[in-house]
Design an enzyme around this catalytic site. Structure first.
Site, mmCIF file in Angstrom:
data_model
loop_
_atom_site.group_PDB
_atom_site.id
_atom_site.type_symbol
_atom_site.label_atom_id
_atom_site.label_comp_id
_atom_site.label_asym_id
_atom_site.label_seq_id
_atom_site.Cartn_x
_atom_site.Cartn_y
_atom_site.Cartn_z
ATOM 1 C CG ASN A 131 -1.686 1.351 1.349
ATOM 2 O OD1 ASN A 131 -1.187 2.341 1.884
ATOM 3 N ND2 ASN A 131 -2.901 1.366 0.841
ATOM 4 C CB ALA A 155 -5.585 2.441 -3.397
ATOM 5 C CD GLU A 156 -5.950 4.259 1.651
ATOM 6 O OE1 GLU A 156 -5.736 5.351 2.182
ATOM 7 O OE2 GLU A 156 -5.100 3.664 0.964
ATOM 8 N N PRO A 157 -9.373 2.163 -0.667
ATOM 9 C CG PRO A 157 -9.727 3.686 -2.410
ATOM 10 C CD PRO A 157 -8.706 3.269 -1.381
ATOM 11 N N GLY A 158 -10.300 -0.032 -2.074
ATOM 12 C CA GLY A 158 -10.719 -1.275 -2.724
ATOM 13 C C GLY A 158 -9.977 -1.632 -3.989
#
Length: 640
Positions: A296, A322-325
């Site tokens: 990430n 990336a953290e939103p998916g």
């Protein structure tokens, strides 16, 4: 079924004073601007609704006026519960100025809380936030004196500390999709992310509330492929068709099919970054990329690592997320942040945080605003500016390895590279390495206790986290340790024997990272700690294709055994290694032989479940105890 298509004014008329309203959106991705604008317009014209509690995971905004920034009106908002505030500065200012109740909770925990609320659970149980400002011992995520209710509390289960995030009813959910039919089924084929839309809609509906969906087009009832419907009609109360300017794919890009996976963009010709502080830092971070691993990259300085990876042609060897998916592809920055070109997969945001919180990341590279001597990092609230934690706490607390990246000083720093030497032309006004951070977003003490490997990378030096605090381990060529580093710090780091930063960081030429990371010389893979009588063998990325690849390892271990004159312990890293099928018999026979001959105790570790299974079976068949672990910390703990 009744027609659920209404205009925006009709939709927001269902929102009552005192309601808890939750909105989707990650920067500009999935942000329902048409509905947000209509809500603002209603309040400005009528003074209603008032005293709303506004809940959001990521900050749906552009850092100026769009997104939830539109709702920063006195009287409209009573309470804020958000994961990130950096791109909604108008709301952040209301929180800092004590005008509204305000909480900053980890983005991933807010995302998971939507799911818990949907299931009518009491709340979320998580270790995320321990030791940080979210910990009740440090404020429980409350941002000002006006905020008194405890949304986070500490509980103990079987002797372990956990944080409990309290659930609360959601009265209205505002979400966004691409296409709706007249019944209210919603698809998301042109959206760059799916976010938490399904969980949000379910949460509001199961709280006996309302769900408003913004879309860009309408389809005939029954015409949508059921596999493409992301939010079913039973969860939707009304649908608003947006004007095109209020339904852009991101705030920087009106539409790009490569963001939504509708097409695959051709590989662009890479434009190398200029050789400046940003590139030097990104290159040093890239030296830590785990071949075959999952990574990430945070917003800001860490974004440069993706550019270096592209320039060095590393994308075939590492998976960026990336953290939103987003999984795979090339994550974007700026107001495109959250989207990715040519992603391999786009999953819901709460599912991504399941993966992150469970330890799925091999490496995370994040920014830093303030650092103290214990290794604590602050990125959430500093110098009176509320940025918010975002996904930082979830990611930093659970990644197997961690890098914080940023310039050593800030506010006017100018440097140049001359003949491979770093020169400070103008020093920044303030150092990031200070005696006391304003807020703890990352707990160095917790990381040290958990033996999490952590580096702090700047343009002029590199620090490593130790149980005793920060240790200076590398210094850039051309930098004077006393003048350019120690004199500018608010604490004294541990200084033992720092070495020079890699000279290739300061050259215009490519670093040849693909070759260096995949084909590291054996001298860099093998180290012996005499005090602990332990061999550390880094076979990460090692390729076994021929007899010589086996024999060089055997010879090196036996040579060490004869030199030391006694048996020793061994910790072996198998991450991203590859053993050709026709070489497996020779390799594992060698591994069993050196263990019986040289080792007192041995442990091996790899994040690959398949490799752990393969290792365990092969060693057990050779009467060698297969002590194989998933993490470096577990492997070291066993040997000790």
């Amino acid at each position: 079924m009744r027609n659920k298509i209404v205009d925006a004014a009709e939709a927001v008329a269902i929102i009552r004073s005192g309601d808890t309203v939750a909105s989707s959106g990650f920067v500009g991705v999935g942000t329902p601007d048409e509905i947000i604008k209509a809500l603002e317009r209603r309040f400005v014209q009528t003074g209603e609704p008032r005293d709303l509690s506004l809940v959001f995971a990521a900050a749906p905004g552009d850092g100026a006026d769009r997104g939830l920034n539109r709702l920063a009106h006195p009287g409209l908002i009573k309470r804020l519960v958000g994961g990130h505030f950096g791109l909604v500065p108008k709301l952040a200012r209301m929180a800092v100025d004590n005008h509204v109740e305000a909480y900053n909770l980890p983005l991933g925990c807010v995302s998971h809380l939507f799911r818990e609320i949907a299931g009518r659970k009491a709340g979320l149980l998580s270790k995320v936030g321990l030791g940080t400002f979210v910990d009740p011992a440090n404020g429980g995520g409350k941002l000002n004196a006006r905020t008194t209710e405890e949304l986070v509390r500490m509980i103990e289960i079987d002797g372990e500390q956990w944080l409990f995030y309290k659930a609360f009813p959601i009265n209205v959910a505002i979400i966004r999709g691409t296409t709706a039919d007249h019944n209210g089924n919603i698809s998301m084929e042109k959206e760059a992310l799916t976010l938490d839309n399904l969980a949000l809609a379910t949460a509001a509906k199961n709280c006996k509330g309302f769900v408003i969906a913004q879309v860009e087009r309408i389809a005939a009832s029954g015409s949508l492929n059921p596999r493409h419907v992301k939010i079913p009609s039973v969860l939707i109360d009304c649908v608003v068709v947006a004007q095109p300017e209020n339904h852009v794919q991101t705030y920087a890009t009106g539409y790009n099919g490569a963001f939504s996976g509708e097409l695959r963009a051709p590989a662009d010709r890479n434009v190398p970054m200029a050789l400046d502080n940003r590139k030097i830092i990104a290159r040093r971070c890239a030296l830590e990329l785990p071949m075959g691993g999952v990574v990430n990259l945070g917003i800001g300085m860490p974004e440069g690592v993706a550019s270096v990876a592209a320039e060095e042609k590393l994308f075939d060897f590492v998976t960026l997320t990336a953290e939103p998916g987003i999984i795979g592809g090339i994550p974007q920055g700026g107001l495109d942040f959250g989207a990715s070109i040519n992603a391999e997969s786009i999953i819901d945001q709460n599912q991504m945080f399941d993966f992150y919180d469970g330890g799925g990341l091999d490496l995370a590279c994040l920014g830093m605003a303030q650092v103290n001597g214990r290794g604590d990092v602050n990125v959430s609230l500093f110098n009176g500016r509320l940025a918010g934690a975002g996904g930082f706490i979830n990611i930093s607390q659970n990644a197997r390895r961690l890098i914080f990246a940023g310039t050593f000083t800030t506010g006017g720093l100018k440097t140049s590279v001359v003949d491979g030497q770093l020169k400070i032309l103008s020093e920044g006004k303030s150092s990031k390495f200070i005696d006391k951070v304003d807020q703890i977003t990352f707990s160095g003490q917790l990381a040290a206790t958990n033996r999490q490997p952590v580096l702090y990378v700047t343009e002029r030096c590199v620090f490593r986290l130790t149980p005793e605090g920060l240790e200076l381990i590398e210094i850039a060529p051309g930098i004077d340790m006393q003048r350019d580093i120690l004199a500018l710090m608010g604490f004294r780091p541990i200084v033992r024997a720092p070495k020079s930063m890699d000279v290739s960081l300061f050259s215009e030429a490519l670093m040849q990272l693909d070759d260096r990371l995949l084909n590291r010389p054996l001298a860099e893979r093998l180290s012996y700690d005499a005090d602990r009588n332990t061999l550390f063998l880094g076979l990460d990325g090692y390729r076994v294709h021929r007899d010589a690849d086996v024999e060089v390892i055997r010879a090196s271990i036996l040579e060490l055994f004869h030199r030391v004159g006694r048996r020793f312990s061994a910790v072996v890293n198998y991450d991203s290694s590859y053993i050709a099928p026709d070489m497996a018999e020779k390799w594992f026979s060698m591994a069993a032989e050196v263990e019986r001959t040289c080792y007192d105790h041995a442990s091996r570790y790899t994040t690959s479940a398949f490799m752990r299974l393969k290792l365990g079976d092969a060693l057990a068949r050779r009467d060698v105890a297969p002590h194989i672990f998933e993490t470096s910390a577990d492997a070291h703990r066993f040997v000790e």
